[in-house]
Each structure stands twice: as structure tokens, then as C-alpha cells.
Design an enzyme around this catalytic site. Structure first.
Site, mmCIF file in Angstrom:
data_model
loop_
_atom_site.group_PDB
_atom_site.id
_atom_site.type_symbol
_atom_site.label_atom_id
_atom_site.label_comp_id
_atom_site.label_asym_id
_atom_site.label_seq_id
_atom_site.Cartn_x
_atom_site.Cartn_y
_atom_site.Cartn_z
ATOM 1 N N PHE A 103 0.940 -1.241 0.018
ATOM 2 C CA PHE A 103 -0.053 0.166 0.118
ATOM 3 C C PHE A 103 0.886 1.296 -0.096
ATOM 4 O O PHE A 103 1.421 1.723 1.160
ATOM 5 C CB PHE A 103 -0.815 0.016 1.287
ATOM 6 C CG PHE A 103 -2.177 0.928 1.249
ATOM 7 C CD1 PHE A 103 -3.561 0.233 0.883
ATOM 8 C CD2 PHE A 103 -2.176 2.167 1.341
ATOM 9 C CE1 PHE A 103 -4.567 1.134 0.610
ATOM 10 C CE2 PHE A 103 -3.286 2.781 1.155
ATOM 11 C CZ PHE A 103 -4.517 2.247 0.812
ATOM 12 N N ASP A 124 -1.643 6.800 6.331
ATOM 13 C CA ASP A 124 -1.408 5.589 6.934
ATOM 14 C C ASP A 124 -0.138 4.987 7.555
ATOM 15 O O ASP A 124 0.954 5.184 6.967
ATOM 16 C CB ASP A 124 -1.975 4.361 5.851
ATOM 17 C CG ASP A 124 -2.376 3.134 6.737
ATOM 18 O OD1 ASP A 124 -2.290 3.084 7.921
ATOM 19 O OD2 ASP A 124 -2.519 2.198 6.007
ATOM 20 N N ASN A 175 -3.595 12.325 -4.400
ATOM 21 C CA ASN A 175 -2.623 10.988 -4.067
ATOM 22 C C ASN A 175 -2.250 10.042 -4.936
ATOM 23 O O ASN A 175 -3.479 9.779 -5.641
ATOM 24 C CB ASN A 175 -3.040 10.526 -2.650
ATOM 25 C CG ASN A 175 -2.934 11.329 -1.365
ATOM 26 O OD1 ASN A 175 -1.963 11.852 -0.898
ATOM 27 N ND2 ASN A 175 -4.313 11.764 -1.218
ATOM 28 N N PHE A 184 -11.124 8.208 -1.631
ATOM 29 C CA PHE A 184 -10.659 7.243 -0.809
ATOM 30 C C PHE A 184 -10.323 5.997 -1.733
ATOM 31 O O PHE A 184 -11.264 5.473 -2.616
ATOM 32 C CB PHE A 184 -11.824 6.556 0.140
ATOM 33 C CG PHE A 184 -11.822 7.464 1.327
ATOM 34 C CD1 PHE A 184 -11.477 7.392 2.566
ATOM 35 C CD2 PHE A 184 -12.527 8.608 0.981
ATOM 36 C CE1 PHE A 184 -11.521 8.058 3.649
ATOM 37 C CE2 PHE A 184 -12.832 9.644 2.173
ATOM 38 C CZ PHE A 184 -12.354 9.070 3.551
#
EC number: 5.4.99.27
Length: 349
Positions: free
Chosen positions: A27, A80, A129, A329
């Protein structure tokens, strides 16, 4: 209120399963501010690569290194902890020589570059992003492949991800408890998280109900439309529907749904009646948002991942790359691909 896992799918419920975030390297998030440092000013922009560190922890460590108060270090968004992320931090260091930030050491972190800047980096002040995700143990390659092709054309629902609602839905539960009382919430972070969760849940509900009607991309009388990538909107009238539909089909215009709050929602007539009916049962959350003077706004119902590409490493492992605008998201893309065994709530926004 519909739980995130039960929200309506645009492409139908995925047939296969897969593993999201088997390790942090699966990720990868690279923040895109949309601008370059000014090269002068009282602030310093610092681009950091981190693995295993949450944003606030790194910001506090940077403040300690620079011998400034923690509130003097800001960032555009949380990233994250359990991922490999690149993001910018901003430190206010006026009237001082440029510190040697290459000497900043923190396990799991590396300073990539830094430069002076004129303005403070504020929350939300980013363009978007770039994501690189690896899905492992995919049980149905053909289904995922077709879904990726379909997403290129039709996009995905622009849902707020489960992480917006906290682990186990704790932020939404906090909002519901607050809505049922008049007890002031003094903690600013709790206030922000709970109000955001309340409004996001209502938005998700409206989009899910619209998807059930199968007209999420069909303009109806009174819809609030916005130019792709813009925040302002205008209301569709019956006389314009055919032309507006053409522009929606060309992805020039986006149909929006309400982010409920105080003031007018933005839609009119048929579209307004639909939105009000979709969240009619959620009177407490709506009243909370009005009571706390959270201004109503709009958000596009569909999300089109940009620069979407993918590469199958083998029949059960696929690497997926795409770019999303700020406020969107990655997990809302992933949920249209597979039934994941990863934990959405532990993925920061």
C-alpha cells in the site's frame, strides 16, 4: 444507517476475494500537493518517506528536532501508519538559518527534500494522492480484470471510506451519542471526527439509495451539477436535461449528492425530494449537524480514478496504480474489485 460493507455497488458485488495490505509495501501512497515550494519564506516544506509511522508521530518528532512547538508543524493530510507513504510536512521556522534536516533521524523515516515556503501547509491543501496497491490471493482473476476495465469507463461510487467512521464505527457511534444529548464536546478532535463521520454517513446513504435506482449517472430535474474538478455547482432544469446529460456522459459534468448540514442542500424539486427521503430516518444526525452549524455542501457521486493501470504478477497477485483527488478514498475503489480480507478502518485517509 447502511454499514459501509453493505453499501450499494456500482458494478455489483465482487465475485472474488483477495488480501489487501499483506505488508506495508503493498500500500504505497505518494502525496501530490499540486505546487512546488516557493524557495523562500518563514516556513520549511519537508518531503518525507515513511514506513510504520503515523503522520502525527513524525510531525511531533520533527518539531522536537527543530526545537519548536508541535503546533508549528502542519500537514495536508493524515497518511497510513501501515503503509509506505511520501508526504510533505511544514514547519514554521522564522528568522533562522536553514536547519540541516538531512540530520533528522527517526526509525522508518527518511527526509527526501526540503525547501523554504511562504505559507503554512494547511489540512486539505493538496491536489491528490498517487496509489500503488498490491492485491494478493485473488480468487477470481477474470472478474477482477473485467471490473478494472469497467471502472476505467464508469468509475466507482465516491463513498467516504470506512476509515472515516473509525475502528468499529466508533466515530459514527460517538456522533449518535452526541446527537442524543445537549452535552458540549470540548475536545476539538472528537468534535471534528464525529461531525465528519455524521455528514459522511448521510452522504453515503444518499449515494447508495441513488445507486439502487440505477440512475446515479442519469440527470434528473433539480440535480446539482458541478464541473469536473470544481467545487461550485448549478441546478439542472427540465428544459436543459438532454444537453446536461450529454455533458455528464462526456464526464464534463458530475452529478453531486448532499453533504447535509445547515442551510440549503443545493438540489431542488425531484432531486431534493429524493435526497430528503433517502436520509429521512436519520433525524438525529441531521439535527446535530444543524445544531453545530456545519454548513451543507455537495460532493460528486461518482469517482473516476485517473491514470488507472494494472499488472498481474501471476494469476493471484495484481499491482494496481491510480491517482485520486484529495478527499477520495482508495478503499472505495478496492471494494468494487474484491471482497477484501484487509481492515479498512486501519487505513488512514
Amino acid at each position: 444507517m447502511i454499514e459501509f460493507d453493505n453499501l450499494t455497488y456500482l458494478h455489483g458485488k465482487p465475485q472474488g476475494t483477495g488480501l489487501l495490505k499483506a505488508n506495508p509495501e503493498d500500500f504505497v501512497v505518494v502525496e501530490d500537493l499540486g505546487f512546488e515550494p516557493d524557495g523562500e519564506g518563514e516556513h520549511i516544506l519537508v518531503r518525507i518517506l515513511k514506513n510504520g509511522c503515523n503522520t502525527r508521530f513524525v510531525a511531533d518528532a520533527l518539531a522536537k528536532f527543530l526545537k519548536i512547538h508541535a503546533r508549528e508543524v502542519s500537514f495536508a493530510g493524515q497518511k497510513d501508519k501501515h503503509a509506505v507513504t511520501e508526504q510533505w510536512l511544514c514547519a514554521r521556522v522564522p528568522g533562522k538559518e536553514m536547519p540541516e534536516l538531512s540530520a533528522f533521524q527517526l526509525e522508518g523515516c527518511q527526509v527526501l527534500e526540503y525547501a523554504r515556503h511562504k505559507r503554512k501547509l494547511r489540512l486539505g491543501a493538496l491536489k491528490g494522492n498517487a496509489f500503488t496497491l498490491v492485491l494478493r490471493e485473488v480468487s477470481n482473476r477474470d472478474d477482477v480484470e473485467q471490473r478494472l476495465i469497467d471502472i476505467c469507463v464508469k468509475g466507482v461510487p465516491n463513498y467516504f471510506g470506512a476509515q472515516r467512521f473509525g475502528i468499529g464505527g466508533s466515530n459514527l457511534q460517538g456522533a449518535l451519542r452526541w446527537a442524543q444529548t445537549n452535552t458540549p464536546v470540548r475536545d476539538r478532535n472528537k468534535r471534528s471526527f464525529w461531525l465528519s463521520a455524521a455528514r459522511s454517513a448521510l452522504f453515503n446513504q444518499i449515494v447508495a439509495e441513488r445507486l439502487k435506482k440505477a440512475d446515479v449517472n442519469q440527470v434528473v430535474d433539480g440535480d446539482a451539477l458541478q464541473l469536473a474538478g470544481r467545487g461550485s455547482w448549478f441546478v439542472a432544469t427540465t428544459e436543459e436535461l438532454a444537453e446536461l446529460q450529454r455533458r455528464v456522459n462526456d464526464k464534463e459534468l458530475m452529478i453531486t449528492a448532499a453533504l447535509p448540514g445547515s442551510g440549503e442542500w443545493g438540489t431542488q424539486r425531484e432531486a431534493l425530494a429524493f435526497e430528503q427521503a433517502a436520509v429521512a430516518a436519520e433525524t438525529e444526525l441531521q439535527a446535530l449537524l444543524v445544531r453545530e452549524k456545519v454548513e451543507a455542501a455537495r460532493r460528486a457521486m461518482l469517482l473516476y480514478p485517473q491514470q488507472l493501470s494494472w499488472n498481474w504478477w501471476d494469476d493471484v497477485t495484481v499491482e494496481i496504480r491510480f491517482w485520486l483527488p484529495a478527499g477520495s478514498f482508495a478503499t472505495s475503489v478496492v471494494r468494487e474489485l474484491i471482497n477484501t480480507t484487509g481492515d479498512y478502518a486501519h487505513i488512514a485517509e
